[in-house]
Scaffold this motif. Structure first.
Motif, mmCIF file in Angstrom:
data_model
loop_
_atom_site.group_PDB
_atom_site.id
_atom_site.type_symbol
_atom_site.label_atom_id
_atom_site.label_comp_id
_atom_site.label_asym_id
_atom_site.label_seq_id
_atom_site.Cartn_x
_atom_site.Cartn_y
_atom_site.Cartn_z
ATOM 1 N N ARG A 103 48.732 18.324 104.278
ATOM 2 C CA ARG A 103 48.057 19.253 103.357
ATOM 3 C C ARG A 103 46.872 18.560 102.684
ATOM 4 O O ARG A 103 45.782 19.114 102.606
ATOM 5 C CB ARG A 103 49.043 19.783 102.314
ATOM 6 N N GLY A 104 47.080 17.335 102.225
ATOM 7 C CA GLY A 104 45.985 16.599 101.585
ATOM 8 C C GLY A 104 44.812 16.387 102.529
ATOM 9 O O GLY A 104 43.646 16.514 102.130
ATOM 10 N N VAL A 105 45.111 16.058 103.773
ATOM 11 C CA VAL A 105 44.063 15.854 104.777
ATOM 12 C C VAL A 105 43.309 17.158 105.021
ATOM 13 O O VAL A 105 42.068 17.198 105.027
ATOM 14 C CB VAL A 105 44.697 15.334 106.101
ATOM 15 N N ALA A 106 44.064 18.247 105.203
ATOM 16 C CA ALA A 106 43.442 19.544 105.504
ATOM 17 C C ALA A 106 42.603 20.042 104.332
ATOM 18 O O ALA A 106 41.543 20.650 104.524
ATOM 19 C CB ALA A 106 44.533 20.568 105.852
ATOM 20 N N LEU A 107 43.056 19.778 103.115
ATOM 21 C CA LEU A 107 42.320 20.251 101.941
ATOM 22 C C LEU A 107 40.963 19.558 101.825
ATOM 23 O O LEU A 107 39.964 20.188 101.467
ATOM 24 C CB LEU A 107 43.144 20.029 100.668
ATOM 25 N N ALA A 108 40.915 18.276 102.140
ATOM 26 C CA ALA A 108 39.620 17.577 102.097
ATOM 27 C C ALA A 108 38.706 18.117 103.201
ATOM 28 O O ALA A 108 37.498 18.257 103.004
ATOM 29 C CB ALA A 108 39.820 16.073 102.245
ATOM 30 N N GLU A 109 39.285 18.424 104.339
ATOM 31 C CA GLU A 109 38.468 18.991 105.425
ATOM 32 C C GLU A 109 37.947 20.368 105.032
ATOM 33 O O GLU A 109 36.801 20.719 105.326
ATOM 34 C CB GLU A 109 39.286 19.039 106.725
ATOM 35 N N ARG A 110 38.793 21.130 104.380
ATOM 36 C CA ARG A 110 38.358 22.448 103.895
ATOM 37 C C ARG A 110 37.204 22.297 102.896
ATOM 38 O O ARG A 110 36.213 23.014 102.941
ATOM 39 C CB ARG A 110 39.538 23.150 103.222
ATOM 40 N N LEU A 111 37.366 21.315 101.995
ATOM 41 C CA LEU A 111 36.319 21.089 100.995
ATOM 42 C C LEU A 111 35.015 20.685 101.685
ATOM 43 O O LEU A 111 33.931 21.177 101.331
ATOM 44 C CB LEU A 111 36.767 20.002 100.009
ATOM 45 N N GLU A 112 35.121 19.802 102.681
ATOM 46 C CA GLU A 112 33.913 19.400 103.403
ATOM 47 C C GLU A 112 33.226 20.614 104.032
ATOM 48 O O GLU A 112 32.005 20.785 103.910
ATOM 49 C CB GLU A 112 34.254 18.372 104.496
ATOM 50 N N ALA A 113 34.023 21.474 104.673
ATOM 51 C CA ALA A 113 33.444 22.664 105.315
ATOM 52 C C ALA A 113 32.756 23.553 104.278
ATOM 53 O O ALA A 113 31.644 24.054 104.492
ATOM 54 C CB ALA A 113 34.539 23.431 106.052
ATOM 55 N N ARG A 114 33.393 23.741 103.140
ATOM 56 C CA ARG A 114 32.829 24.573 102.076
ATOM 57 C C ARG A 114 31.511 23.976 101.537
ATOM 58 O O ARG A 114 30.553 24.701 101.253
ATOM 59 C CB ARG A 114 33.816 24.696 100.908
#
Lengths: 509, 509
Positions: B402-413
């Motif tokens: 979840r932590g990994v995916a959330l940072a990736e989501r933030l990067e995409a945003r």
């Protein structure tokens, strides 16, 4: 997910944590019905546990059940009234509750902004404690020399940090005349480093030697003698310093002790101060006072005049006491005060960009990470605050007085049995050492055989746990009566057990 | 005594501790309604507290009330879903319950007999964790090289201890030909000590430099570059080693990093191993891998092949990860494994008489005091055991993913808002860094001004807490999404707040 298997479910936490409180209360209430020392054999635990971590979550109730069935048998009960080994390091209810909050407010707390309360409470509570111990005001954060206290995990860390500060202060002065960055200064620095010597006495705790070992500086032992009650004297320090200087070496640091680990000797602070002043001055030699165990006895006003006041003399740069020993503050809580906090910070500061913040940069706040080895820190002052308030100084003094009186009672009881026992060092600050006299029926064996045999038999039985020590070739049984639950009946019971073992040996020997 | 004023009354403990559990549960359940960072001013606490400790006991209810009214305002909430600063170091319910037992079983636990369960559980649980991370078997206590793990309070202590072991191993080999105790050996030892150099990269955590500072050995920085993603390469190590040797110096130790503090770079382990093998061999240079934060990502099997397997190569002597960071195990819990435990014990052992016991003397048991700086130790493995069981590896992996995916989501945003934001380093292991692009209306100010301004405004508002870093002159905002309570809404909310601050600056600038 079933709440019982969801480690983030708050209602399940409430239920499980409260059940744990009841188990802990039951455990502590019934502690005297246990053996003191665990009776498991080495390697007992591995066959009881799986060989790897579980893939799926397990319910907290199952984990708690394993604490009772698998962990508890491997616990030695430091809060047991028969625990008279090492030094007291028991749990206490106020500290336990404080640690619950500390865990809730968890963080790495390496600087002020990480949680201002963590830094500020530590400064305030260590000022409270310094005052309560009667330490000179140079050790207060508000004192004239910009001193102050910090909580470490152990006295070993405290001593390593002050020895590093002492080394860097010494070298800075030794190299003062040489231009920064010059090859000459560099060469001279390495030459001087190779000559530095840290000093302790033969009664000094091994942590001083270990600190020197870690830093890669020489370590020398100043002898003590029975005639001085195994206390370090100024004369002995002066002689050792002169000898070392004669060999081209440079003593820069000394640990003096208030209550040595083996026999609770108190070094001669006034004599040491005179010796240091006469041999190069107090600016060259950093004298640290290690009062890890017996420092708590300074809570008694009657001890302060003789033992805390001399520390105002200029050579005494730092002082440590472990509230996690005799002061009912759950491990770990080791307090150290320095006369000049800048000495520590200069030696231990490392300031990368990601740790910068406006408050620290403006020097408005204390960054305790520069006073210690680790960067992160636990919120440990909370338990010291809880303990000082929940017991009050009156309660803490009563606790210390009881420990002192119990050791004196034990000494009197043992002296009354003078055919069986011989004091090695009398009761001081709740600690005494004694030997068993050779008895008839032991096949002519010597006192050491009798003492060791009785010692082993008492510890094997499990009602009491004692330690031993060897001082100048004498093996002695060492008893410490400072655990909170110890009462007169336990001290009297120990004498009965000791006598019974002597009788048993006489019959079987 | 009134039970409410008696700190030793068990029934009062039950009541107060359970009330504290409810307060803690309420606090954690409602944590997102707080500001993340404490808003108090430096010095806020002293005026709120008495200037000295109370003489008489105070009731626990009064002390608990002060926690709420005086301490809580000074807490920065590391478990808050808006806490994206530094690294995750939150509380967790299983660790909190484990710590309650640890406090009940309090003791100094410096050797096996002090509480066998404390030593044995630590060995077992660190074997569990080493396996779960996919570490090579040389780091297991049961492995072929007699390795094993130990829990320290912090990575700084872990690194200091392995650096001491590295130094002593190096010197032992360097002096092997010279007779023990000879003047020649002594002289040569001091000559070699003065030439020793510990190495780190410009991305290495400051704890490596600090360890060298404490030990008084030289420290040299190996450069890293943007072209390699700020990772340390074998070529850079080889060049620095050659340069140092050319100047007559002796590099003996290197910290390589899995997930640097500033940008989460991963050093090139295979390249470093080759470089070390070519420059004097893996026996001369002790390479330690610091995975304090990102090591927890090795719980994901997909990371193990590339990042854990290379550590089997001979130069990698030790490895540390902090379960108190991303692994939900309350501070303090810093695990380090060594390839040969004898290297640590030889460097750190100190064995006075009062610590002797039959089990330790017969080498049947592990005495962890010889693996660390302090003598005493807390029962810290208990919380790691609770966390691994209560979450299960499946639960811990879900948390890390979840932590990994959330940072990736933030990067995409952030990339979607490319007129406002520019990635500095992309999301890796839940950490990313970015800058704010210069906007119209800022009076021609540069990107650093925009980035700093937005950063300060976000942190001042109190909904989120971010850190910044400076890498090769670039000021970047650093976000870490590993705290357990962070969800997509919090990441999306952060982007909204960032955009709002940019707009605000455009209007007011």
């Amino acid at each position: 997910m079933d709440a019982k298997m969801d480690p983030t479910d708050t209602e399940e936490f409430r239920a499980q944590a409260k059940a744990a409180i009841d188990e802990i209360a039951d455990y502590l209430d019934n502690i005297s019905s246990q053996r003191v020392v665990s009776a498991v054999e080495p390697g007992y635990l591995r066959p009881l546990l799986p060989s790897s971590a579980p893939l799926d979550p397990e319910p907290m109730s199952a984990i708690r059940a394993d604490v009772q069935s698998k962990i508890l048998p491997g616990i030695t009960h430091w809060s047991h009234p028969g625990f008279m080994a090492f030094f007291p390091c028991s749990s206490s209810y106020p500290a336990a509750i404080a640690e619950m909050y500390s865990n809730a407010f968890n963080g790495a707390h390496f600087n002020w902004i990480c949680s201002p309360a963590v830094t500020e409470l530590e400064t305030i509570v260590l000022d409270w404690l310094a005052q309560a111990l009667g330490l000179p005001e140079c050790f207060l954060s508000t004192g004239p020399t910009r001193g102050g206290g910090v909580i470490h995990g152990s006295a070993s860390e405290a001593i390593l940090t002050v020895m590093v500060a002492a080394r860097d202060r010494y070298l800075e002065r030794a190299l003062a005349g040489l231009p920064e960055g010059s090859e000459e200064r560099e060469d001279e620095m390495w030459r001087r480093r190779s000559r530095l010597v840290a000093l302790g006495s033969s009664g000094t705790h091994s942590s001083t030697r270990k600190a020197a070992q870690i830093m890669g500086v020489r370590y020398a032992t100043v002898p003590v003698s029975a005639a001085d009650g195994y206390a370090l004297t100024g004369e002995a320090v002066a002689a050792k310093v002169a000898e070392l200087k004669g060999r081209g070496l440079e003593p820069f640091y000394l640990t003096a002790t208030l209550g040595t680990t083996d026999v609770c000797a108190v070094d001669d602070f006034a004599g040491i101060a005179r010796a240091v002043a006469e041999h190069g001055g107090s600016e060259d030699m950093w004298v640290h006072v290690d009062a890890a165990y017996a420092g708590t006895a300074l809570l008694l006003p009657e001890n302060q005049e003789a033992l805390a006041r001399p520390l105002a003399q200029a050579c005494f740069q730092s002082f440590n006491v472990n509230p996690h020993k005799w002061m009912l503050t759950t491990f770990d809580c080791s307090a150290v005060w320095v006369r000049r906090r800048g000495d520590l910070a200069r030696a231990l500061s490392a300031q990368p960009a990601y740790l910068r913040n406006a408050h620290s940069d403006a020097a408005l706040v204390t960054d305790y990470r520069d006073w210690q080895i680790p960067l992160g820190r636990r919120f440990r002052s909370l338990k010291l605050w809880f303990v000082m308030r929940a017991y009050g100084l009156a309660g803490l003094r009563a606790h210390v007085r009881r420990g002192v009186a119990l050791a004196e009672r034990l000494e009197a009881r043992l002296r009354a049995q003078h055919e069986a026992f011989e004091m090695f060092t009398g009761a001081r600050f709740g600690l005494l050492t004694f030997c068993v006299r050779p008895q008839e029926g032991g096949g002519g064996r010597d006192g050491e055989w009798w003492t060791r045999s009785v010692y082993d038999m008492v510890n094997a039985e499990g009602g009491y746990y004692l330690t031993s020590t060897v001082v100048e070739g004498t093996f002695a049984i060492r008893v410490c009566t400072g655990v909170e639950r110890v009462r007169e009946e336990h001290v009297d019971g120990l004498v009965e057990v000791l006598l019974a073992k002597v009788e048993e040996l006489k019959r079987s020997g």
